[in-house]
Design a protein around this motif. Structure first.
Motif, PDB file in Angstrom:
ATOM      1  N   GLY A 179       0.848  -1.483   0.122  1.00 45.05           N
ATOM      2  CA  GLY A 179      -0.081  -0.100   0.063  1.00 45.05           C
ATOM      3  C   GLY A 179       1.104   1.255  -0.006  1.00 45.05           C
ATOM      4  N   LEU A 180       1.344   1.509  -1.553  1.00 43.52           N
ATOM      5  CA  LEU A 180       2.410   2.752  -0.870  1.00 43.52           C
ATOM      6  C   LEU A 180       1.065   4.052  -0.750  1.00 43.52           C
ATOM      7  N   ALA A 181       0.471   4.444  -0.977  1.00 45.64           N
ATOM      8  CA  ALA A 181      -1.132   5.806  -0.555  1.00 45.64           C
ATOM      9  C   ALA A 181      -1.871   4.714  -0.330  1.00 45.64           C
ATOM     10  N   ALA A 182      -1.793   4.024   1.150  1.00 46.73           N
ATOM     11  CA  ALA A 182      -2.956   3.291   1.854  1.00 46.73           C
ATOM     12  C   ALA A 182      -4.039   4.443   2.474  1.00 46.73           C
ATOM     13  N   GLN A 183      -4.559   4.604   2.756  1.00 46.57           N
ATOM     14  CA  GLN A 183      -5.641   5.773   3.614  1.00 46.57           C
ATOM     15  C   GLN A 183      -6.602   4.817   4.766  1.00 46.57           C
ATOM     16  N   THR A 222      -3.593  -3.354   4.824  1.00 50.86           N
ATOM     17  CA  THR A 222      -3.299  -4.784   5.111  1.00 50.86           C
ATOM     18  C   THR A 222      -3.898  -5.615   4.318  1.00 50.86           C
ATOM     19  N   THR A 223      -4.174  -4.632   2.878  1.00 48.08           N
ATOM     20  CA  THR A 223      -5.063  -5.639   1.943  1.00 48.08           C
ATOM     21  C   THR A 223      -3.882  -7.151   1.926  1.00 48.08           C
ATOM     22  N   GLY A 224      -4.114  -8.016   1.810  1.00 50.32           N
ATOM     23  CA  GLY A 224      -3.144  -9.106   1.171  1.00 50.32           C
ATOM     24  C   GLY A 224      -2.211  -9.317   1.983  1.00 50.32           C
ATOM     25  N   THR A 225      -2.080  -9.587   3.679  1.00 54.06           N
ATOM     26  CA  THR A 225      -1.409 -10.179   4.279  1.00 54.06           C
ATOM     27  C   THR A 225      -1.511 -11.451   4.200  1.00 54.06           C
ATOM     28  N   GLY A 226      -2.323 -11.466   4.467  1.00 54.56           N
ATOM     29  CA  GLY A 226      -3.033 -13.288   5.323  1.00 54.56           C
ATOM     30  C   GLY A 226      -3.087 -13.546   6.217  1.00 54.56           C
ATOM     31  N   THR A 273       0.196   5.385   5.399  1.00 54.83           N
ATOM     32  CA  THR A 273       0.429   3.752   5.467  1.00 54.83           C
ATOM     33  C   THR A 273       0.726   2.649   6.934  1.00 54.83           C
ATOM     34  N   ALA A 274       1.616   3.727   7.703  1.00 55.92           N
ATOM     35  CA  ALA A 274       2.347   3.397   8.784  1.00 55.92           C
ATOM     36  C   ALA A 274       1.541   3.032   9.537  1.00 55.92           C
ATOM     37  N   TYR A 275       0.691   4.653   9.806  1.00 59.31           N
ATOM     38  CA  TYR A 275      -0.589   4.606  11.085  1.00 59.31           C
ATOM     39  C   TYR A 275      -1.420   4.219  11.322  1.00 59.31           C
ATOM     40  N   ALA A 276      -1.549   3.784  10.212  1.00 56.72           N
ATOM     41  CA  ALA A 276      -3.040   2.581   9.286  1.00 56.72           C
ATOM     42  C   ALA A 276      -3.110   1.171   9.470  1.00 56.72           C
TER      43      ALA A 276
END
Length: 483
Positions: free
Chosen positions: A162-166, A172-176, A218-221
Motif C-alpha cells: 500500500g503505497l498510498a493506503a488511506q 493490510t490487504t493481502g497480508t494473509g 500507511t504506517a499509521y493505518a
C-alpha cells in the motif's frame, strides 16, 4: 527510537571473519587498544574495548558509526568497509535495519535492488541510494533521475502492501493473517525511514516531503490494524513514530513549519502511548529545533529540557550533548548569553565522552561538524558574527573531510558561513562561500538553505562593487524561485 528485541526465530548474525583475521594473534583487549591509539592519531575519540571487538567479530555490529569508520579506514588504508567485512551503510541506516538475509520471505518484502511495484528496475533503485553515488558523470545521471521524481517515489514507498493506503483495510490487504500486521510490514516501515534519511542526507527535503506523506499514512493505518505479537507492535509503534519525525523534518527543512509541528506532535503521542523514551526524546529534540527556527526560543528551551528528561536513562552522552546544543540555541534566541554558554559547555563535555553503542541510529549526523555548525548558529543568534564565522568555517572543513556524502549539511554549513561573513563585514569572503553553496544547489533542494542565501544576498547588496560580490548576486538572482 527504541527497538524491541528480535524474535527468537530470526537467524543469528553472521560472524565477521574478515575483521577477525585483521586482529591476528592479538587478544580482543590488545586490538581494542590499537584501535583507540589509531583514533587518537586522527583526532577521534572512541570508547573501544574487548566487548566492542567481540561484537564486531560476532556480526552484531553490521556497520560501524562514522567515528569508528574513520578510524578503521585510517588503520587499513585502501580498504572499504565492505573489505573489512561490514555491510553497506545504506542497508543499515536507521534503527531496526537488518541484514537482507534476515528479511522474511514474503510478497510484501521489497529488496532495494529488485523491481518495485511501480515498475522501478533494480538499477533505478540503486540510483536512489546516495551512498552508491561516485563519479561526476554518475552524479549528473542520478540527479536527473532524482529530480524527475520517479526514483524518489520508489525510494519512499512502503512496498506492495500500500503505497498510498488511506485505511487499515487497504494497508493490510493481502497480508494473509486476517488483516493483522506482521514482520514484513514492520520491516517495510523501517526501510522507508532509512530511505528517507538517506535521500535527505544527500538531496535535502524539498523533493521528498509530499511523496513521503503516503508511506506515513500507511504506517499509521497499520497501527490501527493491529499486530500478531507484542514485540511486533512495539517495533511498529517505534517505526511509525520515527517515520513521523522524518516526514516532520522534511516539512521543517522545506519551510512548512505548521506541518512539521503536527508531525512531531504525532510522533510524541505515539511515543507516550507506547512508553518509548527514545522516541519521546527524539520527538522533543526535533520540536526544540523547530521552535527555535520558528521564533519561539522559550519553547525551544523547554522542549530541549523535556527531551533530556526522557533521555536521562538511555546512557547516550552524544544524545544528551545534542539536546544541550538544542537548549543553547533556545537561550541564544532569547538573548541569554550566560544560559547559552552554560549549555554549550555542557554539550562539549558530553560530546567529548565519545560515541557509544547506545547512541540512537538517527544521530549519525551529529559529529564534530554538526557540533561546530550548531555552535555557529548560537553565536550568530547572539550577534557575534566573527565568532560564528569561525565555527561555521570549522564545520565546513570537517564535514567536507569526514562526511562528504552529507551534501545537504555541507551546503547548510557553507550557507551559514556566508551569512556570518557578510554580517561581519567581509563581503568578498561571504560571496566566495555563497558561490560554493550555489554550486551545490543542483544536487540539494532545501528551502531552508535557499532562504539563508536570500538573506545573505540582501546583506551583500550594499557591497555589490566589492570583489566577487556582483558575481554572486547575479548567480543568485538567476536561481529559480522555490515553489
Amino acid at each position: 527510537m527504541a527497538s524491541s528485541p528480535m524474535a527468537s526465530s530470526n537467524p543469528s548474525p553472521r560472524a565477521n571473519v574478515r575483521f577477525r583475521r585483521l586482529r591476528g594473534q592479538r587478544s580482543p583487549s590488545e586490538f581494542a587498544a590499537v584501535i583507540r591509539r589509531a583514533a587518537r592519531d586522527i583526532g577521534e575519540r572512541v570508547s573501544c574495548d574487548a566487548r566492542y571487538v567481540g561484537r564486531v567479530e560476532a556480526g552484531e555490529i553490521r556497520c560501524p558509526n562514522y567515528a569508528y569508520e574513520r578510524v578503521f579506514l585510517h588503520m587499513f588504508p585502501g580498504r572499504t568497509l565492505t573489505d573489512l567485512g561490514f555491510a553497506p551503510r545504506s542497508t543499515v541506516r536507521g534503527r531496526g535495519a537488518r541484514a537482507e538475509s534476515e528479511a522474511p520471505v514474503s510478497h510484501t518484502t521489497l529488496h532495494p535492488y529488485e523491481s518495485s511495484p511501480s515498475g522501478l528496475s533494480g538499477l533505478e533503485a540503486r540510483e536512489c541510494d546516495p551512498y552508491e553515488i561516485r563519479s561526476s558523470e554518475e552524479n549528473d545521471v542520478r540527479r536527473r533521475a532524482f529530480m524527475s521524481g520517479t526514483a524518489t517515489v520508489a525510494a519512499v514507498s512502503l512496498g506492495p502492501f500500500g503505497l498510498a493506503a488511506q485505511s487499515p483495510a487497504e494497508a493490510t490487504t493481502g497480508t494473509g493473517r486476517g488483516g493483522r500486521v506482521g514482520e514484513a510490514e514492520v520491516s517495510a516501515v523501517e526501510a522507508a525511514v532509512r530511505k528517507i534519511r538517506l535521500l535527505d542526507d544527500r538531496h535535502g527535503a524539498d523533493g521528498l516531503y509530499r511523496r513521503a506523506s503516503a508511506p506515513l499514512r500507511t504506517a499509521y493505518a497499520l497501527l490501527d490494524a493491529g499486530t500478531t505479537r507484542q514485540s511486533t507492535a512495539d517495533r511498529l509503534h517505534a517505526g511509525a513514530g520515527e517515520l513521523a519525525i522524518s516526514v516532520g523534518w522534511l516539512a521543517h527543512d522545506s519551510g512548512r513549519f505548521d506541518d512539521a509541528r503536527s508531525h512531531y506532535a504525532e510522533a510524541l503521542a505515539t511515543a507516550r502511548m507506547s512508553a518509548d523514551p527514545a522516541l519521546e526524546a527524539h520527538a522533543f529534540c526535533n520540536t526544540a529545533f523547530l521552535a527555535r527556527d520558528a521564533g519561539r526560543p522559550r519553547e525551544a528551551v523547554r522542549a530541549s529540557q523535556a527531551a533530556a528528561r526522557a533521555a536521562r536513562h538511555l546512557a547516550s552522552p552524544r544524545l544528551l550533548s545534542l539536546l544541550a546544543m538544542r537548549e543553547a540555541g533556545g537561550w541564544a534566541g532569547l538573548g541569554d548569553r550566560l544560559g547559552c554558554e552554560q549549555s554549550l559547555t555542557r554539550a562539549h563535555i558530553l560530546f567529548d565522552r565519545g560515541p557509544s553503542d547506545t547512541d540512537p541510529e538517527w544521530m549519525t549526523f551529529y559529529g564534530p561538524a554538526e557540533l561546530e555548525g550548531l555552535e555557529a548558529q548560537c553565536w550568530s543568534a547572539l550577534g557575534e558574527w566573527d565568532r560564528a564565522s569561525l565555527h561555521a568555517r570549522r564545520a565546513v572543513s570537517v564535514a567536507s573531510a569526514q562526511t562528504p556524502q552529507f551534501t545537504r549539511n555541507i551546503a547548510l554549513y557553507t550557507a551559514e558561513l556566508a551569512d556570518d561573513l557578510a554580517r561581519a563585514g567581509r563581503p568578498d569572503e561571504a560571496a566566495t562561500a555563497g558561490l560554493r553553496v550555489l554550486g551545490l544547489l543542483d544536487e540539494v533542494r532545501s528551502s531552508r538553505i535557499q532562504s539563508m542565501l536570500a538573506t545573505t544576498a540582501r546583506v551583500l547588496l550594499p557591497h555589490r562593487r566589492a570583489s566577487g560580490v556582483c558575481g554572486f548576486l547575479e548567480r543568485h538572482a538567476s536561481l529559480p524561485r522555490v515553489v
